[in-house]
Design an enzyme around this catalytic site. Structure first.
Site, short mmCIF file in Angstrom:
data_model
loop_
_atom_site.label_atom_id
_atom_site.label_comp_id
_atom_site.label_asym_id
_atom_site.label_seq_id
_atom_site.Cartn_x
_atom_site.Cartn_y
_atom_site.Cartn_z
N ASP A 125 -31.16 3.30 -26.00
CA ASP A 125 -29.69 2.78 -25.90
C ASP A 125 -28.57 4.10 -26.02
O ASP A 125 -28.83 4.77 -26.87
CB ASP A 125 -29.66 2.25 -27.42
N ASN B 284 -30.04 -16.94 -30.10
CA ASN B 284 -28.64 -16.94 -30.78
C ASN B 284 -27.56 -17.85 -30.23
O ASN B 284 -28.26 -18.79 -29.06
CB ASN B 284 -27.91 -15.54 -30.66
N THR C 130 -30.20 -18.13 -34.31
CA THR C 130 -29.81 -17.04 -35.38
C THR C 130 -28.03 -17.26 -34.63
O THR C 130 -27.52 -17.32 -33.79
CB THR C 130 -30.05 -15.64 -34.93
N LEU C 131 -27.37 -17.40 -35.92
CA LEU C 131 -25.80 -17.68 -36.00
C LEU C 131 -24.94 -16.50 -36.53
O LEU C 131 -23.65 -17.06 -37.01
CB LEU C 131 -25.64 -19.13 -36.72
N GLY C 132 -25.44 -15.38 -36.41
CA GLY C 132 -24.56 -14.17 -36.81
C GLY C 132 -24.16 -14.32 -38.36
O GLY C 132 -25.13 -14.65 -39.12
N ASP D 122 -32.87 -8.61 -33.27
CA ASP D 122 -34.15 -8.11 -33.04
C ASP D 122 -34.95 -7.73 -34.70
O ASP D 122 -36.00 -8.22 -34.89
CB ASP D 122 -34.18 -6.89 -32.58
N ARG E 271 -25.89 -0.58 -40.90
CA ARG E 271 -26.52 0.70 -40.50
C ARG E 271 -26.30 0.86 -38.94
O ARG E 271 -26.35 -0.31 -38.29
CB ARG E 271 -27.94 0.84 -40.60
N GLY F 180 -27.05 1.63 -34.97
CA GLY F 180 -28.51 1.89 -34.23
C GLY F 180 -28.94 0.69 -34.10
O GLY F 180 -28.58 -0.38 -34.88
O1 RIB Z 1 -30.92 -6.16 -28.93
C1 RIB Z 1 -30.29 -5.27 -28.84
C2 RIB Z 1 -31.18 -4.57 -27.78
O2 RIB Z 1 -30.87 -5.18 -26.42
C3 RIB Z 1 -30.55 -3.01 -27.49
O3 RIB Z 1 -31.49 -2.05 -28.26
C4 RIB Z 1 -30.51 -2.79 -26.01
O4 RIB Z 1 -31.41 -1.84 -25.81
C5 RIB Z 1 -30.80 -4.39 -25.54
O5 RIB Z 1 -32.06 -4.39 -24.96
#
Ligand code: RIB
Length: 307
Positions: free
Chosen positions: A14, A185, A221-223, A254, A287, A289
């Site tokens: 990323d 989402n 998923t609704l934020g 994720d 956080r 990242g």
């Molecule tokens: O869900 C977030 C991810 O989506 C990021 O890490 C990016 O790499 C994309 O795949």
């Protein structure tokens, strides 16, 4: 006792740019900061599930380059077991992530590199592992036929199957019918069902449409509004968990999917597993990242205990 979770998906590096807004075409603007870190939805979900107490194997493809080293460096301490096909003729992919400074919200372009070549044959090489899993998870960043085959093998082996349909794509109904849980989402649910999702009521309608396509249960998923769970017997709105000020929402989905899978692998009731997933996501957004923001099991349990 928890069983094995097998996750199929991609790893990318990323590259995150924090700025007030996105540039217009032909324009250059100054950003506020830059960060390079491990990402890719399947890899992020693997890290999240392992840190939340799951026994995770991750199936993917990497190049032979420094970004592949970055992948192994995040998996090893998290406890993710890599099931990697190395591709010396390609490269490990990357994602451009724009983070809006005021809100922490994001917009992403992902180029999967070697992982764009994940094939049905790659998946079939891991049929024993997938068929023996307790939970199987995949997304749509690698080619759809590979995800479809993974779901078929997992369903035939008796695993609980989870499809996180991200990014949104046209999914054949027979693929949706292989899923115990589909976890889009709001925008992904709209992309699949054609129904706009701007409220919890809309989410219920989209979830019903996903069930009509054959999913066992739909979880939207609704934020900042938490998540909506809908199966044949229950429709439950799970409120969000606040663990502090929001820094960055990238990877929150994720965090949810990984923690949800970890809870299911321990035999937790699905609505409780959704609460567990929402707590994981609530911590991750405090956080920076994506993979690096995933919480440990003890942190999720502490947040759940606080309520
Ligand atoms: O869900 C977030 C991810 O989506 C990021 O890490 C990016 O790499 C994309 O795949």
């Amino acid at each position: 006792m928890s069983g094995t979770i097998v996750i199929l998906g991609i790893f990318v590096a990323d590259t995150s740019y924090r700025a007030e807004r996105q540039p217009r075409m032909g324009e250059t603007i100054l950003g506020k900061s830059f960060a390079l870190g491990p990402g890719g939805k399947g890899s992020n979900q693997s890290v999240a599930a392992a840190m939340a107490g799951g026994k995770v194997h991750f199936i993917t493809r990497l190049g032979c380059d420094p970004f592949a080293d970055m992948a192994r460096a995040i998996w090893e301490p998290a406890g993710v077991v890599p099931e990697v096909t190395e591709d010396p003729d390609s490269y490990t992919g990357a994602a451009y992530i724009f983070i809006e400074d005021g809100t922490g919200n994001n917009a992403i372009i992902v180029s999967p590199g070697a992982a764009a070549n994940i094939s049905v044959a790659d998946v079939e090489r891991h049929a024993g592992l997938i068929g023996g899993a307790v939970v199987f998870v995949t997304q749509l960043e690698q080619p759809l036929p590979a995800a479809h085959r993974g779901l078929e093998i997992a369903r035939a082996g008796g695993a609980v199957t989870i499809l996180n349909p991200a990014p949104a794509a046209a999914i054949p109904a027979e693929m949706v019918a292989l899923c115990d849980y589909v976890t889009p989402n709001e925008s992904e649910a709209e992309g699949i069902t054609g129904l706009p999702v701007t409220s919890v009521e809309d989410a219920v309608n989209a979830a019903k449409a996903l069930r009509a396509m054959g999913a066992g249960a739909a979880i939207l998923t609704l934020g900042e509004n938490g998540a909506l769970y809908h199966d044949a017997e229950r429709t439950v709105h799970v409120p969000p968990f606040s663990a502090g000020p929001v820094v960055e929402t990238t990877g929150a989905g994720d965090a949810f999917n990984g923690a949800f899978a970890a809870a299911l692998s321990r035999g937790v009731d699905p609505v409780e597993a959704v609460r567990f997933g929402c707590a994981g996501a609530g911590i991750s957004v405090t956080r920076p990242g994506t993979a690096a923001s995933m919480p440990k099991l003890a942190e999720i349990e502490a947040l759940l205990a606080r309520g």
